[in-house]
Design an enzyme around this catalytic site. Structure first.
Site, PDB file in Angstrom:
ATOM      1  N   ILE A  69       0.840  -1.203   0.000  1.00  0.00           N
ATOM      2  CA  ILE A  69       0.000   0.000   0.000  1.00  0.00           C
ATOM      3  C   ILE A  69       0.876   1.254   0.000  1.00  0.00           C
ATOM      4  O   ILE A  69       0.639   2.197  -0.763  1.00  0.00           O
ATOM      5  CB  ILE A  69      -0.967  -0.003   1.212  1.00  0.00           C
ATOM      6  CG1 ILE A  69      -1.865  -1.250   1.142  1.00  0.00           C
ATOM      7  CG2 ILE A  69      -1.815   1.268   1.236  1.00  0.00           C
ATOM      8  CD1 ILE A  69      -2.709  -1.491   2.380  1.00  0.00           C
ATOM      9  N   GLY A  88       9.101  -5.205   1.975  1.00  0.00           N
ATOM     10  CA  GLY A  88       9.068  -4.195   0.911  1.00  0.00           C
ATOM     11  C   GLY A  88      10.218  -4.392  -0.068  1.00  0.00           C
ATOM     12  O   GLY A  88      11.124  -5.203   0.153  1.00  0.00           O
ATOM     13  N   TYR A  99      -3.675  -9.143  15.570  1.00  0.00           N
ATOM     14  CA  TYR A  99      -3.436  -8.098  14.567  1.00  0.00           C
ATOM     15  C   TYR A  99      -4.357  -6.900  14.831  1.00  0.00           C
ATOM     16  O   TYR A  99      -3.908  -5.751  14.931  1.00  0.00           O
ATOM     17  CB  TYR A  99      -3.660  -8.662  13.154  1.00  0.00           C
ATOM     18  CG  TYR A  99      -3.714  -7.596  12.091  1.00  0.00           C
ATOM     19  CD1 TYR A  99      -2.610  -6.780  11.847  1.00  0.00           C
ATOM     20  CD2 TYR A  99      -4.868  -7.392  11.331  1.00  0.00           C
ATOM     21  CE1 TYR A  99      -2.669  -5.774  10.883  1.00  0.00           C
ATOM     22  CE2 TYR A  99      -4.931  -6.400  10.369  1.00  0.00           C
ATOM     23  CZ  TYR A  99      -3.825  -5.590  10.147  1.00  0.00           C
ATOM     24  OH  TYR A  99      -3.895  -4.604   9.207  1.00  0.00           O
ATOM     25  N   HIS A 146      -3.190 -13.290   1.543  1.00  0.00           N
ATOM     26  CA  HIS A 146      -4.489 -12.660   1.287  1.00  0.00           C
ATOM     27  C   HIS A 146      -5.203 -13.343   0.124  1.00  0.00           C
ATOM     28  O   HIS A 146      -4.575 -13.814  -0.824  1.00  0.00           O
ATOM     29  CB  HIS A 146      -4.313 -11.160   1.054  1.00  0.00           C
ATOM     30  CG  HIS A 146      -3.941 -10.443   2.309  1.00  0.00           C
ATOM     31  ND1 HIS A 146      -2.690  -9.949   2.532  1.00  0.00           N
ATOM     32  CD2 HIS A 146      -4.653 -10.192   3.426  1.00  0.00           C
ATOM     33  CE1 HIS A 146      -2.650  -9.412   3.741  1.00  0.00           C
ATOM     34  NE2 HIS A 146      -3.830  -9.551   4.310  1.00  0.00           N
ATOM     35  N   LEU A 147      -6.516 -13.356   0.233  1.00  0.00           N
ATOM     36  CA  LEU A 147      -7.326 -14.204  -0.647  1.00  0.00           C
ATOM     37  C   LEU A 147      -7.077 -13.980  -2.141  1.00  0.00           C
ATOM     38  O   LEU A 147      -6.799 -14.945  -2.876  1.00  0.00           O
ATOM     39  CB  LEU A 147      -8.811 -14.006  -0.320  1.00  0.00           C
ATOM     40  CG  LEU A 147      -9.771 -14.819  -1.193  1.00  0.00           C
ATOM     41  CD1 LEU A 147      -9.526 -16.310  -1.048  1.00  0.00           C
ATOM     42  CD2 LEU A 147     -11.217 -14.475  -0.847  1.00  0.00           C
ATOM     43  N   ASP A 182     -10.733 -15.135  12.118  1.00  0.00           N
ATOM     44  CA  ASP A 182     -11.531 -14.497  11.067  1.00  0.00           C
ATOM     45  C   ASP A 182     -12.886 -14.016  11.572  1.00  0.00           C
ATOM     46  O   ASP A 182     -13.598 -14.728  12.271  1.00  0.00           O
ATOM     47  CB  ASP A 182     -11.772 -15.470   9.902  1.00  0.00           C
ATOM     48  CG  ASP A 182     -10.603 -15.512   8.943  1.00  0.00           C
ATOM     49  OD1 ASP A 182      -9.771 -14.584   8.973  1.00  0.00           O
ATOM     50  OD2 ASP A 182     -10.518 -16.477   8.158  1.00  0.00           O
TER      51      ASP A 182
HETATM   52  N1  UDP Z   1      -9.215 -16.848   2.768  1.00  0.00           N
HETATM   53  C1  UDP Z   1      -9.389 -18.137   2.262  1.00  0.00           C
HETATM   54  N2  UDP Z   1      -8.334 -18.749   1.669  1.00  0.00           N
HETATM   55  C2  UDP Z   1      -7.095 -18.141   1.552  1.00  0.00           C
HETATM   56  C3  UDP Z   1      -6.937 -16.823   2.053  1.00  0.00           C
HETATM   57  C4  UDP Z   1      -8.019 -16.208   2.664  1.00  0.00           C
HETATM   58  O1  UDP Z   1     -10.472 -18.729   2.371  1.00  0.00           O
HETATM   59  O2  UDP Z   1      -6.167 -18.760   1.026  1.00  0.00           O
HETATM   60  C5  UDP Z   1     -10.359 -16.170   3.415  1.00  0.00           C
HETATM   61  C6  UDP Z   1     -10.080 -15.768   4.864  1.00  0.00           C
HETATM   62  O3  UDP Z   1     -10.336 -16.862   5.714  1.00  0.00           O
HETATM   63  C7  UDP Z   1     -11.058 -14.607   5.038  1.00  0.00           C
HETATM   64  C8  UDP Z   1     -11.091 -13.961   3.652  1.00  0.00           C
HETATM   65  O4  UDP Z   1     -10.588 -14.953   2.748  1.00  0.00           O
HETATM   66  O5  UDP Z   1     -12.334 -15.100   5.323  1.00  0.00           O
HETATM   67  C9  UDP Z   1     -10.223 -12.724   3.557  1.00  0.00           C
HETATM   68  O6  UDP Z   1      -8.956 -13.047   4.092  1.00  0.00           O
HETATM   69  P1  UDP Z   1      -7.640 -12.203   3.793  1.00  0.00           P
HETATM   70  O7  UDP Z   1      -6.495 -12.929   4.427  1.00  0.00           O
HETATM   71  O8  UDP Z   1      -7.560 -11.922   2.337  1.00  0.00           O
HETATM   72  O9  UDP Z   1      -7.899 -10.807   4.508  1.00  0.00           O
HETATM   73  P2  UDP Z   1      -8.316 -10.428   6.015  1.00  0.00           P
HETATM   74  O10 UDP Z   1      -9.784 -10.134   5.947  1.00  0.00           O
HETATM   75  O11 UDP Z   1      -7.978 -11.581   6.907  1.00  0.00           O
HETATM   76  O12 UDP Z   1      -7.504  -9.229   6.307  1.00  0.00           O
END
Ligand code: UDP
Length: 322
Positions: free
Chosen positions: A12, A36, A140, A188-189, A284
């Site tokens: 970011i 970074g 976090y 991240h997803l 989560d």
């Molecule tokens: N998630 C998932 N599989 C992955 C990574 C994330 O199912 O490989 C889910 C995670 O459990 C959450 C959502 O995606 O419900 C967003 O997670 P992310 O880590 O992207 O961001 P956060 O909301 O935790 O900051």
């Protein structure tokens, strides 16, 4: 106008540095380069340094004399914070305290702080506005909520001003393709799904299908990193003009489930990678969707990339180049 950007070589931070640079600000990036990259800093000067090193930080700030500081440097992974809480409290909370002390010693009184939707925990009402109680459900979120409390106390006790921007799920990449998320271990997803599409992983795991949501998977509000960068620029104007502290949510106000994101990634990449449903990931929150009306009404924030497919497309263009 001189801006010191901690974590400006990160995901970011580097997008905000680009936006600041295009506006002609004088920029100094302070980054330990743990996650970074030097090449991500497109404008200004990079100093390699850690916020735990107060003596060095003080020297850098004395020399540069910033008008304001934007503080991105932090660890950001919820799941890791559950396993290694001390790492998060040390880097995100204690190191921010170092920064604030050095700021005070040098009479720098303007700070933009990268906060997170994780400070809300499991909100009672969706979308979430800034007045919702802070009840983080993972280290976090606590590490950031603790800083917000410190900032409130400090602003009440002195002429220090801050704006806390509570980011929802930041994703996407620079549409010009110069920068993006470049963290190998990214969890991240969207990044993880794209890396799976690319073949870096043999499958994506979907964490939890028994949440109280329509398809059972968690819902998040995904915001394009450039819209977030713009939020920082207008926040900076606000802070410097008004000299008032405030807190703003940064999100679009609607959410997508994990399954919807996975389908969208398959559609954009045309790759039908394997997605396996597994148990919940600790820490989560089921649904995090922003009410960003304060940012829109008070600062006239006008997002221009509010489209999940566009977010994924820019991230995919970037990911393919890594
Ligand atoms: N998630 C998932 N599989 C992955 C990574 C994330 O199912 O490989 C889910 C995670 O459990 C959450 C959502 O995606 O419900 C967003 O997670 P992310 O880590 O992207 O961001 P956060 O909301 O935790 O900051």
């Amino acid at each position: 106008m001189k801006i010191l950007v901690t974590g400006g070589a990160g995901y970011i931070g580097s997008h905000v540095v680009k936006a600041l640079g295009q506006r002609g600000y004088e920029i100094l990036v302070y980054d330990n380069l743990f996650t970074g990259h030097e090449r991500a800093v497109l404008y200004g000067r990079l100093v390699k340094g850690d916020l735990s090193d107060k003596v060095f930080l003080d020297k850098v700030i004395k020399e540069f004399k910033p008008d304001a500081i934007m503080h991105f440097a932090a660890f950001i992974q919820v799941e890791e914070s559950v396993r290694e809480p001390l790492k998060y409290y040390r880097n995100n909370t204690v190191n921010t305290l170092n920064l604030l002390e050095v700021m005070r010693e040098n009479r720098i009184k303007n700070l933009i702080f990268s906060s997170t939707a994780a400070v809300y925990g499991i909100p009672e009402k969706i979308p979430i506005n800034e007045d919702a109680p802070l009840n983080p459900v993972n280290p976090y979120g606590f590490s950031k909520a603790a800083v917000e409390r410190i900032l409130t106390d400090l602003s009440q006790a002195s002429d220090f001003n801050y704006v806390s921007l509570r980011y929802f799920n930041v994703a996407g990449a620079d549409p010009e393709g110069k920068i993006g998320q470049a963290y190998k271990e990214a969890t991240h997803l969207i990044t993880r799904a794209l890396k799976t599409a690319k073949g870096e992983f043999d499958k994506l795991q979907i964490f939890g299908t028994d949440y109280p949501t329509p398809d059972g998977t968690c819902i998040r509000d995904y915001i394009h990193v450039d819209d977030l960068a713009m939020a920082h620029l207008i926040t900076l104007d606000y802070l410097l003009d008004k000299g008032k502290s405030n807190v703003f949510n940064c999100g679009y106000g609607y959410g997508y489930s994990v399954k919807e994101v996975v389908e969208a990634v398959k559609k954009i990449t045309h790759i039908h990678f394997k997605a396996e449903e597994v148990g919940r990931r600790p820490g989560d929150s089921p649904v995090l969707v922003a009410d960003s009306s304060r940012l829109k009404s008070e600062l006239k924030w006008r997002p221009i990339h509010a489209d999940l497919e566009y977010i994924i497309m820019t991230a995919w263009e970037w990911e393919k180049k890594l």
